[in-house]
Design a protein around this motif. Structure first.
Motif, PDB file in Angstrom:
ATOM      1  N   GLU A  32       0.565  -1.759  79.730  1.00  0.00           N
ATOM      2  CA  GLU A  32       0.745  -0.509  79.640  1.00  0.00           C
ATOM      3  C   GLU A  32       2.075  -0.243  80.851  1.00  0.00           C
ATOM      4  OE1 GLU A  32      -0.710   2.652  81.642  1.00  0.00           O
ATOM      5  OE2 GLU A  32      -2.754   1.871  81.836  1.00  0.00           O
ATOM      6  N   LEU A  33       2.418  -1.239  81.430  1.00  0.00           N
ATOM      7  CA  LEU A  33       3.570  -0.810  82.525  1.00  0.00           C
ATOM      8  C   LEU A  33       4.796  -1.497  81.398  1.00  0.00           C
ATOM      9  CD1 LEU A  33       2.270  -1.881  86.243  1.00  0.00           C
ATOM     10  CD2 LEU A  33       3.327   0.528  85.114  1.00  0.00           C
ATOM     11  N   GLN A  34       5.044  -2.094  80.509  1.00  0.00           N
ATOM     12  CA  GLN A  34       5.441  -2.984  80.312  1.00  0.00           C
ATOM     13  C   GLN A  34       6.095  -2.326  79.349  1.00  0.00           C
ATOM     14  OE1 GLN A  34       4.576  -6.057  77.727  1.00  0.00           O
ATOM     15  NE2 GLN A  34       6.567  -8.053  78.197  1.00  0.00           N
ATOM     16  N   VAL A  35       5.488  -1.789  78.530  1.00  0.00           N
ATOM     17  CA  VAL A  35       5.716  -0.904  77.024  1.00  0.00           C
ATOM     18  C   VAL A  35       6.958   0.322  77.870  1.00  0.00           C
ATOM     19  CG1 VAL A  35       4.516   1.056  74.961  1.00  0.00           C
ATOM     20  CG2 VAL A  35       3.841  -1.561  75.191  1.00  0.00           C
ATOM     21  N   VAL A  44      12.934  -5.289  75.204  1.00  0.00           N
ATOM     22  CA  VAL A  44      11.466  -6.186  75.664  1.00  0.00           C
ATOM     23  C   VAL A  44      11.951  -7.433  76.843  1.00  0.00           C
ATOM     24  CG1 VAL A  44      10.076  -7.916  74.749  1.00  0.00           C
ATOM     25  CG2 VAL A  44      10.411  -6.150  73.257  1.00  0.00           C
ATOM     26  N   GLN A  45      13.319  -8.051  76.812  1.00  0.00           N
ATOM     27  CA  GLN A  45      13.286  -8.309  78.081  1.00  0.00           C
ATOM     28  C   GLN A  45      13.628  -7.562  79.214  1.00  0.00           C
ATOM     29  OE1 GLN A  45      13.144 -12.440  78.199  1.00  0.00           O
ATOM     30  NE2 GLN A  45      13.287 -11.809  79.858  1.00  0.00           N
ATOM     31  N   TRP A 118      21.376  -1.639  72.108  1.00  0.00           N
ATOM     32  CA  TRP A 118      21.289  -2.851  72.470  1.00  0.00           C
ATOM     33  C   TRP A 118      19.595  -2.615  72.339  1.00  0.00           C
ATOM     34  CZ3 TRP A 118      24.376  -6.355  72.783  1.00  0.00           C
ATOM     35  CH2 TRP A 118      25.680  -6.365  72.778  1.00  0.00           C
ATOM     36  N   LEU A 119      18.896  -1.969  71.423  1.00  0.00           N
ATOM     37  CA  LEU A 119      16.856  -1.851  71.471  1.00  0.00           C
ATOM     38  C   LEU A 119      16.952  -2.867  70.667  1.00  0.00           C
ATOM     39  CD1 LEU A 119      14.984  -0.179  71.468  1.00  0.00           C
ATOM     40  CD2 LEU A 119      16.074   1.047  69.216  1.00  0.00           C
ATOM     41  N   GLU A 120      15.707  -3.194  70.980  1.00  0.00           N
ATOM     42  CA  GLU A 120      15.484  -4.397  70.647  1.00  0.00           C
ATOM     43  C   GLU A 120      13.749  -4.033  70.001  1.00  0.00           C
ATOM     44  OE1 GLU A 120      16.770  -7.414  73.485  1.00  0.00           O
ATOM     45  OE2 GLU A 120      15.084  -7.121  73.687  1.00  0.00           O
ATOM     46  N   PRO A 121      13.406  -4.535  68.915  1.00  0.00           N
ATOM     47  CA  PRO A 121      11.685  -4.305  68.041  1.00  0.00           C
ATOM     48  C   PRO A 121      10.737  -5.051  69.361  1.00  0.00           C
ATOM     49  CG  PRO A 121      12.839  -6.099  67.535  1.00  0.00           C
ATOM     50  CD  PRO A 121      13.983  -5.958  68.265  1.00  0.00           C
ATOM     51  N   TYR A 122      10.138  -4.219  69.501  1.00  0.00           N
ATOM     52  CA  TYR A 122       9.002  -4.489  69.908  1.00  0.00           C
ATOM     53  C   TYR A 122       7.277  -4.682  69.141  1.00  0.00           C
ATOM     54  CZ  TYR A 122       5.892  -4.333  74.520  1.00  0.00           C
ATOM     55  OH  TYR A 122       4.813  -4.782  75.255  1.00  0.00           O
ATOM     56  N   PRO A 123       6.666  -6.126  69.091  1.00  0.00           N
ATOM     57  CA  PRO A 123       5.509  -6.942  67.722  1.00  0.00           C
ATOM     58  C   PRO A 123       4.857  -5.914  68.626  1.00  0.00           C
ATOM     59  CG  PRO A 123       6.963  -8.214  70.018  1.00  0.00           C
ATOM     60  CD  PRO A 123       7.794  -6.840  70.311  1.00  0.00           C
ATOM     61  N   ASP A 124       3.623  -6.068  67.445  1.00  0.00           N
ATOM     62  CA  ASP A 124       2.651  -4.548  67.160  1.00  0.00           C
ATOM     63  C   ASP A 124       1.516  -5.501  68.121  1.00  0.00           C
ATOM     64  OD1 ASP A 124       3.774  -2.737  65.806  1.00  0.00           O
ATOM     65  OD2 ASP A 124       2.624  -2.686  64.635  1.00  0.00           O
ATOM     66  N   VAL A 125       1.742  -7.078  68.270  1.00  0.00           N
ATOM     67  CA  VAL A 125       0.865  -7.101  68.906  1.00  0.00           C
ATOM     68  C   VAL A 125       0.314  -7.069  69.788  1.00  0.00           C
ATOM     69  CG1 VAL A 125       1.634  -9.571  69.162  1.00  0.00           C
ATOM     70  CG2 VAL A 125      -0.150  -9.723  68.772  1.00  0.00           C
ATOM     71  N   LEU A 126       1.536  -6.589  70.575  1.00  0.00           N
ATOM     72  CA  LEU A 126       1.441  -6.592  72.191  1.00  0.00           C
ATOM     73  C   LEU A 126       0.920  -4.754  72.490  1.00  0.00           C
ATOM     74  CD1 LEU A 126       4.686  -7.834  73.779  1.00  0.00           C
ATOM     75  CD2 LEU A 126       2.517  -8.884  73.531  1.00  0.00           C
ATOM     76  N   LEU A 127       1.215  -4.106  71.809  1.00  0.00           N
ATOM     77  CA  LEU A 127       0.256  -2.705  71.310  1.00  0.00           C
ATOM     78  C   LEU A 127      -1.015  -2.557  71.585  1.00  0.00           C
ATOM     79  CD1 LEU A 127       2.726  -1.142  69.587  1.00  0.00           C
ATOM     80  CD2 LEU A 127       2.920  -1.201  71.771  1.00  0.00           C
ATOM     81  N   ASP A 128      -1.770  -3.472  70.686  1.00  0.00           N
ATOM     82  CA  ASP A 128      -3.024  -3.645  70.491  1.00  0.00           C
ATOM     83  C   ASP A 128      -3.472  -4.163  71.594  1.00  0.00           C
ATOM     84  OD1 ASP A 128      -2.656  -3.801  67.304  1.00  0.00           O
ATOM     85  OD2 ASP A 128      -2.681  -5.740  67.435  1.00  0.00           O
TER      86      ASP A 128
END
Length: 356
Positions: A32-35, A44-45, A118-128
């Motif tokens: 949750e801190l990464q998000v 993301v990086q 510079w927006l990057e997409p965030y994988p849903d597998v991490l949101l899960d």
């Protein structure tokens, strides 16, 4: 040394021989801190880099933690201020990103942003990993809404401090007094920043009359995704355009070009993305709580398909309101997608199932 108490255990030292205790203390909050960092930074990086800085700072500063606030609040204070430091630093130092090589001349856009995103997409597998700990489908849906591309784009347009205040108050639900303590400011300053941030977002986010996106993996969403996949892979521009809202947008971060409306998007698809000399294959995935695809271009001379970025759909009801094409192939790794695919051929020369 100040002792730290884990649930059901006596106070212990979190440093030295008890490094494992520290890991157990912070591990529940890592994702949750990464998000949180991703929402503020848009990358993301960069979010992962700041997360590592946050955990290191927490490790070094554990002696000063007096348990007047919860561990979670303490970690969010460190993470938020590290994000603000990173934004101040990046304002002085341009992002180092590989330039996107244009294959063909692009049509005149509907609008040009002053600066590339510079927006990057965030994988849903991490949101899960976060959503699985929340009660009920509504809570899971809210997690995905708060990292939707529309919300992230709107956030990036706010000044850094307003951005942080809005995320802490409206997304994470911290009290004004807690946010003021995190940012070393007053409650009045927090309230003022939040009011300005909400006002700015109200002008760029979809209004309350906009139909909601279908729930993830619902029959309605699956139907839209299947129809889009068939049309896109067939190069059927008319079928794709028929799925769009009248005010749909097509964007291509980091290019500062935006195309709005069916006519503009139709022209772009016909002359650039789906021109006759090229066909693409889509591999489904999910990003930012939205349907997404790894894109692969067919090489007519070999059985190889080459990666060509990531495409994310933003839905409203059973229509598409935004197409976001990320051209950086390095992003595919985070979604478990390869840089190339091989197409098997049947005896009559027609393609069958692709192998990764």
């Amino acid at each position: 040394m100040q002792g730290i108490s884990l649930p059901g255990e006596p106070a212990v030292s979190a440093r030295g021989e008890d490094g494992e205790k520290f890991r157990r203390l912070v591990e529940p909050y890592r994702r949750e801190l990464q998000v949180h960092c991703y929402r503020i930074l848009g990358s993301v990086q960069d979010a992962e880099d700041v997360l590592q800085e946050t955990l290191l700072a927490a490790w070094r500063g554990i002696d000063g933690f007096e348990e007047r606030a919860s561990v979670r609040t303490w970690l969010y204070r460190i993470a938020t201020n590290r994000c603000l430091n990173a934004l101040r630093s990046s304002a002085r130092r341009p992002h180092e990103r590989a330039a996107y090589q244009l294959e063909v001349a692009l049509p005149e856009p509907s609008r040009r942003r002053e600066e590339p995103s510079w927006l990057e997409p965030y994988p849903d597998v991490l949101l899960d990993e976060i959503a699985d700990h929340l009660p009920g489908p509504e809570a899971r849906y809210e997690v995905r809404e708060s990292v939707s591309l529309a919300f992230l784009v709107a956030l990036q347009r706010l000044p850094p401090r307003q951005r942080a205040v809005l995320v802490l108050r409206d997304v994470l639900g911290f009290r004004a007094a807690e946010v003021a303590s995190m940012l070393d400011t007053t409650e009045n300053a927090v309230t003022s920043a939040l009011r300005r941030a909400r006002g700015a977002l109200a002008h760029v986010l979809p209004g309350p009359d906009r139909e909601s996106a279908p729930l993830p993996d619902s029959p309605q969403e699956r139907r839209v995704v299947a129809d889009f996949t068939r049309a896109f892979e067939a190069g059927d521009v008319d079928a794709i355009v028929a799925m769009l809202t009248d005010d749909a947008w097509l964007t291509m971060p980091p290019l500062p070009l935006e195309y709005q409306g069916r006519d503009a998007i139709r022209h772009f698809l016909a002359t650039v993305a789906l021109r006759r000399c090229r066909r693409e294959m889509l591999v489904p995935t999910r990003a930012n709580g939205q349907p997404a695809f790894g894109c692969y271009v067919r090489d007519p001379r070999t059985p190889i398909l080459h990666a060509h970025g990531l495409l994310v759909l933003t839905l409203t009801g059973d229509r598409i309101i935004a197409l976001t094409r990320f051209h950086d192939n390095s992003l595919l790794t985070g979604f478990g997608l390869p840089r190339s695919l091989r197409v098997n051929r049947k005896s009559d020369g027609t393609p069958e199932e692709e192998e990764r």
